[in-house]
Write a protein that holds these residues in place. Structure first.
Motif, PDB file in Angstrom:
ATOM      1  N   HIS A   1       5.268   3.602   1.973  1.00 24.27           N
ATOM      2  CA  HIS A   1       4.720   2.328   1.526  1.00 24.27           C
ATOM      3  C   HIS A   1       4.983   1.252   2.571  1.00 24.27           C
ATOM      4  O   HIS A   1       5.995   1.276   3.278  1.00 24.27           O
ATOM      5  CB  HIS A   1       5.245   1.935   0.142  1.00 24.27           C
ATOM      6  CG  HIS A   1       6.722   1.747   0.033  1.00 24.27           C
ATOM      7  ND1 HIS A   1       7.339   0.519   0.162  1.00 24.27           N
ATOM      8  CD2 HIS A   1       7.710   2.629  -0.214  1.00 24.27           C
ATOM      9  CE1 HIS A   1       8.635   0.650  -0.002  1.00 24.27           C
ATOM     10  NE2 HIS A   1       8.901   1.921  -0.234  1.00 24.27           N
ATOM     11  N   PHE A   2       4.021   0.321   2.657  1.00 21.77           N
ATOM     12  CA  PHE A   2       4.057  -0.689   3.715  1.00 21.77           C
ATOM     13  C   PHE A   2       3.068  -1.801   3.392  1.00 21.77           C
ATOM     14  O   PHE A   2       2.189  -1.653   2.535  1.00 21.77           O
ATOM     15  CB  PHE A   2       3.705  -0.059   5.067  1.00 21.77           C
ATOM     16  CG  PHE A   2       2.372   0.658   5.088  1.00 21.77           C
ATOM     17  CD1 PHE A   2       1.218   0.033   5.529  1.00 21.77           C
ATOM     18  CD2 PHE A   2       2.278   1.983   4.650  1.00 21.77           C
ATOM     19  CE1 PHE A   2      -0.003   0.690   5.542  1.00 21.77           C
ATOM     20  CE2 PHE A   2       1.058   2.655   4.653  1.00 21.77           C
ATOM     21  CZ  PHE A   2      -0.075   2.002   5.106  1.00 21.77           C
TER      22      PHE A   2
ATOM     23  N   LEU B   1       0.851  -1.182   0.000  1.00 20.18           N
ATOM     24  CA  LEU B   1       0.000   0.000   0.000  1.00 20.18           C
ATOM     25  C   LEU B   1       0.892   1.240   0.000  1.00 20.18           C
ATOM     26  O   LEU B   1       1.812   1.364   0.813  1.00 20.18           O
ATOM     27  CB  LEU B   1      -0.894   0.006   1.247  1.00 20.18           C
ATOM     28  CG  LEU B   1      -1.879   1.164   1.381  1.00 20.18           C
ATOM     29  CD1 LEU B   1      -2.931   1.094   0.281  1.00 20.18           C
ATOM     30  CD2 LEU B   1      -2.558   1.135   2.749  1.00 20.18           C
ATOM     31  N   TYR B   2       0.632   2.154  -0.925  1.00 23.74           N
ATOM     32  CA  TYR B   2       1.349   3.426  -1.004  1.00 23.74           C
ATOM     33  C   TYR B   2       0.437   4.525  -0.481  1.00 23.74           C
ATOM     34  O   TYR B   2      -0.775   4.508  -0.732  1.00 23.74           O
ATOM     35  CB  TYR B   2       1.767   3.722  -2.439  1.00 23.74           C
ATOM     36  CG  TYR B   2       2.791   2.756  -2.983  1.00 23.74           C
ATOM     37  CD1 TYR B   2       4.149   3.069  -2.990  1.00 23.74           C
ATOM     38  CD2 TYR B   2       2.404   1.508  -3.485  1.00 23.74           C
ATOM     39  CE1 TYR B   2       5.098   2.176  -3.477  1.00 23.74           C
ATOM     40  CE2 TYR B   2       3.343   0.605  -3.972  1.00 23.74           C
ATOM     41  CZ  TYR B   2       4.681   0.946  -3.958  1.00 23.74           C
ATOM     42  OH  TYR B   2       5.615   0.054  -4.426  1.00 23.74           O
ATOM     43  N   ALA B   3       1.019   5.497   0.223  1.00 19.98           N
ATOM     44  CA  ALA B   3       0.198   6.540   0.845  1.00 19.98           C
ATOM     45  C   ALA B   3       0.939   7.866   0.882  1.00 19.98           C
ATOM     46  O   ALA B   3       2.175   7.912   0.880  1.00 19.98           O
ATOM     47  CB  ALA B   3      -0.192   6.126   2.267  1.00 19.98           C
ATOM     48  N   VAL B   4       0.158   8.948   0.896  1.00 20.17           N
ATOM     49  CA  VAL B   4       0.695  10.274   1.178  1.00 20.17           C
ATOM     50  C   VAL B   4      -0.089  10.854   2.340  1.00 20.17           C
ATOM     51  O   VAL B   4      -1.202  10.422   2.642  1.00 20.17           O
ATOM     52  CB  VAL B   4       0.594  11.241  -0.028  1.00 20.17           C
ATOM     53  CG1 VAL B   4       1.581  10.857  -1.111  1.00 20.17           C
ATOM     54  CG2 VAL B   4      -0.830  11.308  -0.575  1.00 20.17           C
ATOM     55  N   GLN B   5       0.520  11.836   2.994  1.00 22.69           N
ATOM     56  CA  GLN B   5      -0.198  12.605   4.002  1.00 22.69           C
ATOM     57  C   GLN B   5      -0.090  14.073   3.626  1.00 22.69           C
ATOM     58  O   GLN B   5       0.802  14.464   2.878  1.00 22.69           O
ATOM     59  CB  GLN B   5       0.329  12.310   5.413  1.00 22.69           C
ATOM     60  CG  GLN B   5       1.821  12.508   5.585  1.00 22.69           C
ATOM     61  CD  GLN B   5       2.127  13.710   6.444  1.00 22.69           C
ATOM     62  OE1 GLN B   5       1.741  14.811   6.093  1.00 22.69           O
ATOM     63  NE2 GLN B   5       2.812  13.487   7.548  1.00 22.69           N
ATOM     64  N   ASP B   6      -1.045  14.878   4.116  1.00 26.67           N
ATOM     65  CA  ASP B   6      -1.198  16.212   3.534  1.00 26.67           C
ATOM     66  C   ASP B   6      -0.318  17.300   4.145  1.00 26.67           C
ATOM     67  O   ASP B   6      -0.674  18.482   4.112  1.00 26.67           O
ATOM     68  CB  ASP B   6      -2.673  16.642   3.561  1.00 26.67           C
ATOM     69  CG  ASP B   6      -3.240  16.746   4.962  1.00 26.67           C
ATOM     70  OD1 ASP B   6      -2.469  16.680   5.930  1.00 26.67           O
ATOM     71  OD2 ASP B   6      -4.471  16.909   5.077  1.00 26.67           O
TER      72      ASP B   6
END
Length: 276
Positions: free
Chosen positions: A68-69, A56-61
């Motif tokens: 990714h994790f 899972l790839y993610a961004v925060q604002d």
């Protein structure tokens, strides 16, 4: 029935009438998630996506960083690609991670550079779409098109529509191809209402081809057909979806929705398994 019994019956009836009905799209049960608690660095998780793997790839604002994790694992990798900013969504397209900033700017770098602490080959398209506020991005892996959906744009003021833009990779650059509109006049369970829809995330169901549009402000999940006609609206239960900001499907067709921390103790990613 005695007066006491009538009173109890009346109270029960009023209680039932006051309860909201929470529905789910076909194949999923939005009341029964598998919940993954996010670490503090992802309290403000604002966008999620998958590749063909289970990563899972993610961004925060707040940070120009892609994380990714494996959901459920405590191991968390991070790749810096830009300065601090209001980054809202991400997707994978043409071998690149593509990130959307709230002002409509886009950033891209090779997916394989997520193995490094800092991306070396970042491209930036400042305000790649007309002025407005944007939070929803989806990249189609089949035709290398990138979809950006307005949250608040001048073209949509005083209307029930939401404008979207389709960009295409051309010679290594993202170029606007065309526009489209989603008519959100049927927000409230089929009742015509010009309530402004403010999309916070966008994904496409790989099994049906339907568009899933998430709105944190409206506490809604909309399902639209391939031509952007809204077919269903599902009100989201606030206790499960305090601030839903990200949506994605994995390769098996499971639905994932992320929540920023908001009033909760931590951010979450919720998995809704595809019913077999």
């Amino acid at each position: 029935m005695n007066k006491f019994g009538i009173l109890l019956f009346s109270l029960a009836a009023v209680s039932c009438m006051g309860q909201k009905e929470y529905t789910s799209p076909a194949g999923y049960d939005l009341s029964r998630p598998e919940t993954f608690k996010m670490p503090v660095i992802l309290d403000e998780i604002s966008g999620i996506t998958f590749t063909n793997s289970d990563t899972l790839y993610a961004v925060q604002d707040e940070k120009g960083t892609v994380f990714h994790f494996q959901p459920g694992s405590e191991a968390l990798a991070a790749t810096k690609f830009g300065r601090k900013g209001d980054y809202e969504d991400l997707s994978v397209s043409n071998g690149n991670i593509v990130v959307l900033r709230s002002d409509g700017s886009l950033y891209a770098f090779p997916l394989n550079e997520t193995a490094q602490p800092e991306a070396a080959s970042v491209k930036e398209w400042k305000k790649a779409v007309p002025a407005g506020e944007y939070e929803a991005l989806y990249a189609d892996p089949q035709n290398n098109e990138v979809y950006v959906l307005c949250k608040q744009c001048e073209a949509d003021k005083k209307t029930s529509q939401v404008t979207g833009y389709i960009l295409q990779w051309t010679g290594g650059e993202l170029v606007t191809k065309t526009t489209f509109t989603l008519d959100a006049a049927t927000l409230q369970n089929g009742k015509s209402k010009k309530a402004a829809l403010k999309p916070s995330a966008l994904a496409r169901n790989p099994k049906t081809g339907e568009w899933y549009i998430l709105s944190s402000v409206n506490k809604l999940l909309l399902v639209a057909d391939r031509e952007w006609h809204v077919k269903e609206t599902h009100t989201l239960k606030p206790s499960l979806f305090p601030q839903p900001e990200g949506i994605a499907f994995d390769k098996a067709g499971n639905l994932w929705i992320s929540n920023e921390k908001d009033q909760a103790a931590y951010g979450t990613v919720l998995k809704f398994a595809l019913k077999q």
